[in-house]
Scaffold this motif. Structure first.
Motif, mmCIF file in Angstrom:
data_model
loop_
_atom_site.group_PDB
_atom_site.id
_atom_site.type_symbol
_atom_site.label_atom_id
_atom_site.label_comp_id
_atom_site.label_asym_id
_atom_site.label_seq_id
_atom_site.Cartn_x
_atom_site.Cartn_y
_atom_site.Cartn_z
ATOM 1 N N GLN A 111 0.928 -1.340 -0.206
ATOM 2 C CA GLN A 111 -0.027 0.105 -0.094
ATOM 3 C C GLN A 111 1.003 1.155 0.030
ATOM 4 O O GLN A 111 1.907 1.147 0.285
ATOM 5 N N ARG A 112 0.296 2.360 -0.543
ATOM 6 C CA ARG A 112 0.861 3.683 -0.356
ATOM 7 C C ARG A 112 1.284 4.172 1.050
ATOM 8 O O ARG A 112 0.394 3.814 1.984
ATOM 9 N N LEU A 113 2.114 4.979 1.194
ATOM 10 C CA LEU A 113 2.438 5.643 2.503
ATOM 11 C C LEU A 113 1.305 6.400 2.690
ATOM 12 O O LEU A 113 0.834 7.393 1.792
ATOM 13 N N GLN A 114 0.976 6.542 4.094
ATOM 14 C CA GLN A 114 -0.259 7.237 4.503
ATOM 15 C C GLN A 114 -0.131 7.836 5.701
ATOM 16 O O GLN A 114 0.622 7.175 6.626
ATOM 17 N N ALA A 120 -7.647 10.487 -9.715
ATOM 18 C CA ALA A 120 -6.570 9.553 -9.776
ATOM 19 C C ALA A 120 -5.686 9.789 -8.296
ATOM 20 O O ALA A 120 -5.006 9.164 -8.175
ATOM 21 N N VAL A 129 -2.320 10.918 -7.081
ATOM 22 C CA VAL A 129 -0.996 11.240 -7.255
ATOM 23 C C VAL A 129 -0.668 9.860 -8.120
ATOM 24 O O VAL A 129 -0.751 8.692 -7.517
ATOM 25 N N PHE A 173 0.973 10.469 -1.004
ATOM 26 C CA PHE A 173 1.955 9.935 -1.602
ATOM 27 C C PHE A 173 1.411 9.013 -3.091
ATOM 28 O O PHE A 173 0.322 8.543 -3.084
ATOM 29 N N GLY A 174 2.226 9.123 -3.855
ATOM 30 C CA GLY A 174 2.145 8.294 -5.030
ATOM 31 C C GLY A 174 2.828 6.638 -4.877
ATOM 32 O O GLY A 174 3.070 6.643 -3.710
ATOM 33 N N PRO A 175 2.518 5.796 -5.748
ATOM 34 C CA PRO A 175 2.526 4.296 -5.547
ATOM 35 C C PRO A 175 4.391 3.913 -5.545
ATOM 36 O O PRO A 175 4.422 2.778 -5.245
#
Lengths: 107, 113
Positions: free
Chosen positions: A42-45, B2, B4, B104-106
């Motif tokens: 998963q993305r940083l959050q 979408a 980032v 953040f983006g992936p």
């Protein structure tokens, strides 16, 4: 200069045990501190920020200006808490991160 | 919406090659940042921008260039790739309106051989 130190690379605890992820900072101005989390794939959050003084997923963190610390705590760890945790400090227009701590919760 | 986006997701370069990592956002955020993530080093800020036409250096800017011609795009250029630039690169956007929460983006996983 702003700096964030997370002394533990890995913290391994059993399910149901208390968790404390340490974070210390260095900054000459008035700090704004955050905890970010990155779960697997998963993305940083954002997890929480000190100005909100809230509890997210059972986690809390209190800013201690005297000790320049912003430790993340949870009274009873769950397996789904396993992730990489980053402490971050905003100074001006920059957000600086610590090296991160991997939390592993064992069943 | 979408959020980032980053392209490519993976890239392998030879030493000395150049390339551009793309980052785009549709949230109309003023601020954009590039980080690299390395084991044991955490996330280190490479460059950041506080608006179109304005960029500044972060902690580890050497070997990288950025530009911000529009609010939406913030490409990161590797001028002459080196093995030390093998890393995962993250783009992030943020704004006063978000309370400075970064989105953040992936990520782009780059390997330089």
């Amino acid at each position: 200069a702003q700096r964030v130190t997370q002394p533990e690379k890995l913290l391994s605890v059993f399910k149901g045990a208390p968790v404390e992820l340490k974070c210390n900072y260095s900054y000459s101005g008035s700090p704004e501190l955050f905890w970010y989390v990155q779960y697997s794939r998963q993305r940083l959050q954002l997890l929480l920020r000190h100005i909100s003084r809230e509890s997210i997923k059972g986690f809390t963190a209190d800013l201690n200006k005297g000790e320049t610390s912003f430790h993340l705590k949870k009274p009873f760890a769950q397996e789904e808490d396993s992730a990489m945790y980053y402490c971050a400090l905003r100074g001006g227009n920059k957000l600086v991160f610590g090296a991160g701590t991997i939390l592993r919760v064992k069943s | 919406n979408a959020g980032v986006t980053q392209t490519p997701k993976f890239q392998v370069l030879k030493t000395g090659q150049s390339m551009t990592l793309q980052c785009a956002q549709d949230m109309n955020h003023e601020y954009m940042s590039w980080y690299r993530q390395d084991p044991g080093m955490g996330l280190r800020l490479i460059h950041y921008s506080v608006g179109a036409g304005i960029t500044d250096q972060g902690e580890v800017p050497n070997g990288y260039n950025v530009s911000r011609s529009t609010t939406e795009d913030f490409p990161l250029r590797l001028l002459s790739a080196a093995p030390s630039q093998t890393s995962v690169y993250f783009c992030a956007t943020w704004d006063r309106s978000t309370g400075y929460e970064q989105y953040f983006g992936p990520g782009t996983r780059l390997t330089v051989t």
